[in-house]
Design an enzyme around this catalytic site. Structure first.
Site, short mmCIF file in Angstrom:
data_model
loop_
_atom_site.label_atom_id
_atom_site.label_comp_id
_atom_site.label_asym_id
_atom_site.label_seq_id
_atom_site.Cartn_x
_atom_site.Cartn_y
_atom_site.Cartn_z
N HIS A 52 -7.72 -4.38 -3.30
CA HIS A 52 -6.65 -3.62 -2.46
C HIS A 52 -6.66 -4.52 -1.49
O HIS A 52 -7.55 -4.99 -0.60
CB HIS A 52 -7.05 -2.11 -2.41
CG HIS A 52 -5.86 -1.38 -1.52
ND1 HIS A 52 -4.96 -0.90 -2.21
CD2 HIS A 52 -5.88 -1.03 -0.33
CE1 HIS A 52 -3.97 -0.38 -1.49
NE2 HIS A 52 -4.54 -0.35 -0.28
N ASP A 91 -8.54 -2.97 -7.61
CA ASP A 91 -8.18 -1.86 -6.62
C ASP A 91 -8.61 -0.79 -7.15
O ASP A 91 -8.05 0.09 -7.97
CB ASP A 91 -6.66 -2.12 -6.36
CG ASP A 91 -6.29 -1.24 -5.29
OD1 ASP A 91 -6.72 -0.29 -4.81
OD2 ASP A 91 -4.88 -1.29 -4.98
N CYS A 116 0.92 -1.37 -0.06
CA CYS A 116 0.07 0.17 -0.10
C CYS A 116 0.80 1.36 -0.14
O CYS A 116 1.78 1.53 -0.80
CB CYS A 116 -1.03 -0.10 1.03
SG CYS A 116 -2.24 1.26 1.23
#
Length: 262
Positions: free
Chosen positions: A215, A184, A126
């Protein structure tokens, strides 16, 4: 491979003391080292398990607390609305050059360890994927793995939301692995294509994988976790790190003599 995961070091950085959590094989010997960046929640239980997995495959792993300037040492943000709001707030409160100096501090520390071979890699998840991308600009980094790296395409990391990661992509001299989830929402198709086009433009040595995943599909907690995609991703990650960083030494004899691991 059995591991040790109780070590904590507090490193001096230009923006204050930063805690890093260290995971390493229990067996004596020298090993390559990985700087591993967390999500916006800092060093959570899933991040610790990821670091432990890496260490169990023969690496020294250092996980820094990326928001050390703003939160007490040891702070872990919860995977809830309040934790998400706080993590996203701090993401654009901290200056980009502070993220860079943090990375340099951890890389220098890893190189200085007597149990490190000196071969260094970086990885992140991330925001950590973006931070790993930037850390890979350090010339001593031989390999970097970025999981669904946020904000590279938007140039919105750090104070002022105007980072220069894409502009500096040509500084990455090691080998890069990008892994993305097609579902995502944080990095849509046009964003992924922008990053890929820039890597092609500057001649980066990289591998690119897009999976049908959301995600945070690597996080082994919560509804977005995809164990099958996680396993495939681990295979890709370990292939790169083993090939580019090597295996290190492993003390196999009771008399203390070292034997190379092949």
């Amino acid at each position: 491979m059995l591991i040790k995961d109780s070590e904590v070091v507090d490193l001096n950085t230009p923006t204050g003391e930063m805690r890093a959590h260290i995971f390493r094989p229990a067996a004596p010997g020298k090993y390559p080292a990985i700087l591993m960046f967390s999500e916006i929640f800092q060093v959570t239980a899933p991040i610790r398990r990821t670091a432990a997995m890496l260490a169990g495959h023969g690496f020294i792993v250092a996980c820094p607390e990326i928001y050390h300037e703003f939160e007490p040492l040891g702070t872990v943000l919860a995977y809830d609305e309040a934790g998400t709001i706080r993590g996203n707030e701090l993401k654009t409160t901290k200056p980009v050059d502070a993220y860079d100096s943090d990375a340099k501090a951890v890389l220098d520390y890893l190189k200085s360890r007597s149990d490190c071979t000196g071969r260094l890699g970086v990885m992140g998840i991330c925001i950590g994927g973006h931070l790993a991308f930037r850390a890979a600009m350090n010339p001593e980094v031989r390999a970097a793995v970025c999981f669904y790296a946020t904000d590279i395409h938007k140039k919105s990391l750090g104070l002022g939301k105007n980072d220069n990661s894409l502009e500096r992509a040509g500084e990455i001299k090691g080998e890069l692995l990008h892994i993305w989830g097609r579902q995502d929402p944080h990095v849509p198709l046009e964003g992924r294509n922008m990053v890929k086009a820039r890597l092609d433009e500057v001649g980066t040595r990289y591998t690119w994988h897009e999976f049908n995943g959301q995600h945070a599909f690597m996080r082994d907690e919560g509804h977005r976790y995809d164990p099958a995609l996680s396993r495939l991703s681990w295979d890709l990650l370990l292939e790169l790190f083993n090939r580019r960083l090597g295996w290190g030494d492993l003390d196999m004899e009771s008399d203390g003599s070292a034997e190379a691991r092949h």
